[in-house]
Design a protein around this motif. Structure first.
Motif, PDB file in Angstrom:
ATOM      1  N   LEU A  69    -108.066 -24.822  45.232  1.00 23.26           N
ATOM      2  CA  LEU A  69    -108.910 -25.826  44.594  1.00 23.26           C
ATOM      3  C   LEU A  69    -109.254 -25.456  43.154  1.00 23.26           C
ATOM      4  O   LEU A  69    -109.615 -26.323  42.352  1.00 23.26           O
ATOM      5  CB  LEU A  69    -110.199 -26.019  45.398  1.00 23.26           C
ATOM      6  CG  LEU A  69    -110.037 -26.641  46.790  1.00 23.26           C
ATOM      7  CD1 LEU A  69    -111.380 -26.727  47.499  1.00 23.26           C
ATOM      8  CD2 LEU A  69    -109.393 -28.012  46.707  1.00 23.26           C
ATOM      9  N   GLN A  70    -109.138 -24.195  42.827  1.00 26.15           N
ATOM     10  CA  GLN A  70    -109.414 -23.764  41.466  1.00 26.15           C
ATOM     11  C   GLN A  70    -108.167 -23.743  40.587  1.00 26.15           C
ATOM     12  O   GLN A  70    -108.236 -24.062  39.400  1.00 26.15           O
ATOM     13  CB  GLN A  70    -110.037 -22.364  41.477  1.00 26.15           C
ATOM     14  CG  GLN A  70    -111.405 -22.302  42.147  1.00 26.15           C
ATOM     15  CD  GLN A  70    -111.919 -20.884  42.283  1.00 26.15           C
ATOM     16  OE1 GLN A  70    -111.179 -19.916  42.060  1.00 26.15           O
ATOM     17  NE2 GLN A  70    -113.182 -20.734  42.665  1.00 26.15           N
ATOM     18  N   SER A  74    -102.301 -29.795  40.414  1.00 25.33           N
ATOM     19  CA  SER A  74    -102.824 -31.142  40.641  1.00 25.33           C
ATOM     20  C   SER A  74    -104.307 -31.224  40.300  1.00 25.33           C
ATOM     21  O   SER A  74    -104.778 -32.250  39.782  1.00 25.33           O
ATOM     22  CB  SER A  74    -102.593 -31.554  42.100  1.00 25.33           C
ATOM     23  OG  SER A  74    -103.353 -30.741  42.986  1.00 25.33           O
ATOM     24  N   MET A  75    -105.051 -30.154  40.567  1.00 28.24           N
ATOM     25  CA  MET A  75    -106.470 -30.158  40.248  1.00 28.24           C
ATOM     26  C   MET A  75    -106.682 -30.105  38.739  1.00 28.24           C
ATOM     27  O   MET A  75    -107.547 -30.805  38.192  1.00 28.24           O
ATOM     28  CB  MET A  75    -107.161 -28.968  40.920  1.00 28.24           C
ATOM     29  CG  MET A  75    -107.144 -28.999  42.442  1.00 28.24           C
ATOM     30  SD  MET A  75    -107.819 -30.532  43.112  1.00 28.24           S
ATOM     31  CE  MET A  75    -109.399 -30.589  42.287  1.00 28.24           C
ATOM     32  N   ARG A  76    -105.904 -29.289  38.065  1.00 29.52           N
ATOM     33  CA  ARG A  76    -106.036 -29.215  36.604  1.00 29.52           C
ATOM     34  C   ARG A  76    -105.671 -30.547  35.955  1.00 29.52           C
ATOM     35  O   ARG A  76    -106.317 -31.001  35.005  1.00 29.52           O
ATOM     36  CB  ARG A  76    -105.156 -28.088  36.079  1.00 29.52           C
ATOM     37  CG  ARG A  76    -105.708 -26.704  36.451  1.00 29.52           C
ATOM     38  CD  ARG A  76    -104.641 -25.646  36.539  1.00 29.52           C
ATOM     39  NE  ARG A  76    -103.805 -25.564  35.366  1.00 29.52           N
ATOM     40  CZ  ARG A  76    -102.633 -24.931  35.319  1.00 29.52           C
ATOM     41  NH1 ARG A  76    -102.191 -24.302  36.405  1.00 29.52           N
ATOM     42  NH2 ARG A  76    -101.926 -24.891  34.224  1.00 29.52           N
ATOM     43  N   ARG A  79    -108.538 -33.051  36.588  1.00 30.22           N
ATOM     44  CA  ARG A  79    -109.694 -32.783  35.718  1.00 30.22           C
ATOM     45  C   ARG A  79    -109.415 -33.241  34.291  1.00 30.22           C
ATOM     46  O   ARG A  79    -110.309 -33.748  33.604  1.00 30.22           O
ATOM     47  CB  ARG A  79    -110.035 -31.300  35.757  1.00 30.22           C
ATOM     48  CG  ARG A  79    -110.524 -30.818  37.125  1.00 30.22           C
ATOM     49  CD  ARG A  79    -110.989 -29.377  37.074  1.00 30.22           C
ATOM     50  NE  ARG A  79    -111.317 -28.884  38.401  1.00 30.22           N
ATOM     51  CZ  ARG A  79    -110.568 -28.036  39.095  1.00 30.22           C
ATOM     52  NH1 ARG A  79    -109.444 -27.559  38.567  1.00 30.22           N
ATOM     53  NH2 ARG A  79    -110.925 -27.636  40.288  1.00 30.22           N
ATOM     54  N   VAL A 153    -110.297 -36.764  41.311  1.00 34.38           N
ATOM     55  CA  VAL A 153    -110.411 -35.317  41.496  1.00 34.38           C
ATOM     56  C   VAL A 153    -110.750 -35.002  42.944  1.00 34.38           C
ATOM     57  O   VAL A 153    -110.169 -34.101  43.569  1.00 34.38           O
ATOM     58  CB  VAL A 153    -111.478 -34.726  40.547  1.00 34.38           C
ATOM     59  CG1 VAL A 153    -111.709 -33.257  40.845  1.00 34.38           C
ATOM     60  CG2 VAL A 153    -111.060 -34.909  39.096  1.00 34.38           C
ATOM     61  N   ALA A 156    -107.759 -35.530  45.108  1.00 35.89           N
ATOM     62  CA  ALA A 156    -106.828 -34.408  44.974  1.00 35.89           C
ATOM     63  C   ALA A 156    -107.313 -33.205  45.765  1.00 35.89           C
ATOM     64  O   ALA A 156    -106.511 -32.474  46.368  1.00 35.89           O
ATOM     65  CB  ALA A 156    -106.657 -34.051  43.492  1.00 35.89           C
ATOM     66  N   GLN A 157    -108.626 -32.975  45.789  1.00 32.89           N
ATOM     67  CA  GLN A 157    -109.177 -31.882  46.585  1.00 32.89           C
ATOM     68  C   GLN A 157    -108.910 -32.092  48.071  1.00 32.89           C
ATOM     69  O   GLN A 157    -108.520 -31.156  48.785  1.00 32.89           O
ATOM     70  CB  GLN A 157    -110.686 -31.775  46.339  1.00 32.89           C
ATOM     71  CG  GLN A 157    -111.055 -31.279  44.952  1.00 32.89           C
ATOM     72  CD  GLN A 157    -112.560 -31.286  44.723  1.00 32.89           C
ATOM     73  OE1 GLN A 157    -113.287 -32.039  45.357  1.00 32.89           O
ATOM     74  NE2 GLN A 157    -113.024 -30.462  43.811  1.00 32.89           N
ATOM     75  N   TRP A 455    -114.159 -32.452  49.974  1.00 25.88           N
ATOM     76  CA  TRP A 455    -114.782 -32.541  48.651  1.00 25.88           C
ATOM     77  C   TRP A 455    -116.293 -32.601  48.824  1.00 25.88           C
ATOM     78  O   TRP A 455    -116.799 -32.950  49.881  1.00 25.88           O
ATOM     79  CB  TRP A 455    -114.292 -33.763  47.888  1.00 25.88           C
ATOM     80  CG  TRP A 455    -114.770 -35.069  48.450  1.00 25.88           C
ATOM     81  CD1 TRP A 455    -114.374 -35.669  49.609  1.00 25.88           C
ATOM     82  CD2 TRP A 455    -115.764 -35.937  47.882  1.00 25.88           C
ATOM     83  NE1 TRP A 455    -115.043 -36.851  49.794  1.00 25.88           N
ATOM     84  CE2 TRP A 455    -115.902 -37.051  48.760  1.00 25.88           C
ATOM     85  CE3 TRP A 455    -116.545 -35.876  46.736  1.00 25.88           C
ATOM     86  CZ2 TRP A 455    -116.779 -38.093  48.504  1.00 25.88           C
ATOM     87  CZ3 TRP A 455    -117.421 -36.915  46.480  1.00 25.88           C
ATOM     88  CH2 TRP A 455    -117.529 -38.004  47.359  1.00 25.88           C
TER      89      TRP A 455
END
Length: 468
Positions: A69-70, A74-76, A79, A153, A156-157, A455
């Motif tokens: 998740l960090q 896909s998370m970047r 964001r 976001v 995606a999480q 999430w």
């Protein structure tokens, strides 16, 4: 004359009807909603659903999900999409404020042998009052886009946490299946060795020896496929956590049990799923943004007022710029109304109305898809539980039969075909149990995902900054 003209233009604009607000309701089965329609507000999911992977009781899985998740791409990207939407919203909001431009120039000219200089400084200000909400509609559409990007976001999480868990379960399942295959392979090799001794003693035929060798090789052939699947699952987990494919080979090399969800799920059913799923929230916000753009397109057809002013300094020398005689100022107010544009503005309204209808259909599809996902996961879970109970009983019986057959074959009480059949049945039953355990865990993950788990919405501040 200007005042009557302005009043007429304003009255003409007021006669045009702007679109009404979207209701956002989509009919759902009564067993789910208990009412005719379900809205999709941004309600916060329960903590146990927000971090459902902790309920599986596997610290290594929890660490992998947290890292993914960090660090996952896909998370970047999601964001970054939020930052883009925020900037676009700010661009729209800037239209509500006056604009101010500064300018300066210097000119040197020569004519008939004479040289002259000219210096000029100026400030230009302009402002368009938002008479009919055109700019405000754009701001609200940008705000809805921003909220939709934030929901993206969260979506995606949800998808990423589920993907990590599914790959982790696959890895542990294949490790368990590898152990089962190796255990059965050892027993089959022992049987093959006994068969070889019986052939040498003239107590069994060469056919039995070749059959024993066949089952040994068939079982051994399963090992490379399982080992390759384990390597691929490790590689997938490494990439999901933002690392090179082989980064987790050593950390995940040791075998571990398949993580399993608690027997009873502490989750809210059923209409709450629509409030917890960020993709449904994202679709609902898409409807809101599309409606605001219809209102914005309608306002384009109405009168607009612009106010402007200029303050300038002009002189033949730099020193003279500070003199009072060098100052010039002007103020301008203008009203404009589209009279004939070949139908372009009306066509733009129709285009936005069609986009609004697409958004509404997309929202309905998201709601129905959410219901289907939950129903499918529940049906699959029920089937896994029933199948697992029967397979466990079958595996226990197959184990007893294989043990008895091996002892009786060593004593010459049964033929080799009986041993062969019981060993094959045992391997199939044990592998089926391991596969079904993994399938049940995977379907638990799919249920958590279908309910929008994965999430955590930000908590709203209560009085004096305290959380409610």
């Amino acid at each position: 004359m200007c005042a009557p003209l302005l009043a007429a233009l304003v009255l003409a604009g007021c006669a045009t009807r702007l679109p009404s607000a979207p209701d956002g309701g989509v009919p759902v089965p009564g067993a789910w909603a208990g009412q005719g329609a379900v809205q999709a507000p941004a309600a916060r999911p329960a903590d146990d659903l927000a971090q459902w992977w902790r309920q599986l009781g596997d610290a290594q899985l929890t660490g992998l999900v947290t890292q993914a998740l960090q660090a996952h791409t896909s998370m970047r990207s999601a964001r970054a999409a939020v930052e883009q939407a925020r900037a676009q919203r700010d661009v729209q909001a800037a239209g509500l404020l006056p604009s101010l431009d500064a300018s300066g120039s210097a000119q040197r000219s020569r004519s008939n042998g004479a040289t002259g200089n000219s210096f000029q400084l100026g400030l230009d200000a302009s402002w368009e009052p938002d008479l009919f909400g055109r700019i405000a509609s754009g701001v609200r559409a940008g705000e809805a886009d921003l909220l939709a990007a934030e929901a993206g976001v969260a979506a995606a999480q949800v998808a990423l946490a589920a993907e990590v868990a599914v790959n982790y379960i696959s890895l542990r399942s294949q490790q368990q299946r590898l152990q089962i295959a190796e255990s059965n392979l050892a027993a089959q090799r022992e049987t093959a060795q006994i068969t070889g001794w019986r052939v040498q003693a003239g107590l069994a035929s060469a056919v039995a020896e070749q059959q024993a060798r066949t089952i040994v090789e068939q079982t051994a052939a399963q090992l490379p496929a399982l080992q390759a699947g384990m390597a691929q699952a490790r590689h997938a987990l490494a990439v999901l956590t933002g690392q090179p494919p082989a980064a987790l080979d050593q950390a995940l090399a040791a075998s571990a049990p398949v993580p399993q969800a608690p027997a009873r799920l502490a989750l809210a059913f059923p209409a709450d799923t629509l409030r917890q799923r960020p993709d449904v929230r994202q679709a609902e916000l898409g409807v809101r943004a599309a409606w605001e753009r219809v209102a914005q397109a309608e306002a384009q057809r109405l009168p607009s007022l612009r106010l402007g002013g200029t303050l300038g300094l002009k002189a033949l020398s730099l020193g003279a710029l500070t003199g009072g005689g060098a100052t010039a100022a002007s103020l301008l107010a203008s009203v404009s109304l589209p009279v004939f544009d070949g139908g372009a503005l009306r066509a733009q309204v129709r285009a936005q109305e069609a986009a609004l209808e697409q958004a509404r259909v997309g929202y309905e599809a998201a709601v129905l898809g959410a219901l289907k996902d939950v129903e499918d996961a529940l049906v699959a879970l029920q089937g896994d539980r029933e199948r697992l109970a029967r397979l466990e009983a079958a595996a226990e019986a197959a184990g007893n039969a294989a043990l008895l057959a091996q002892h009786q074959y060593a004593s010459g009480l049964v033929d080799f075909q009986t041993v062969l059949d019981t060993q094959r049945t045992l391997l199939t039953a044990q592998d089926g149990v391991a596969s079904t355990v993994a399938s049940a865990s995977t379907n638990h993950v799919r249920l958590y995902k279908a309910l929008g788990g994965g999430w955590q919405a930000p908590r709203e501040a209560g009085p004096q900054g305290q959380e409610p």
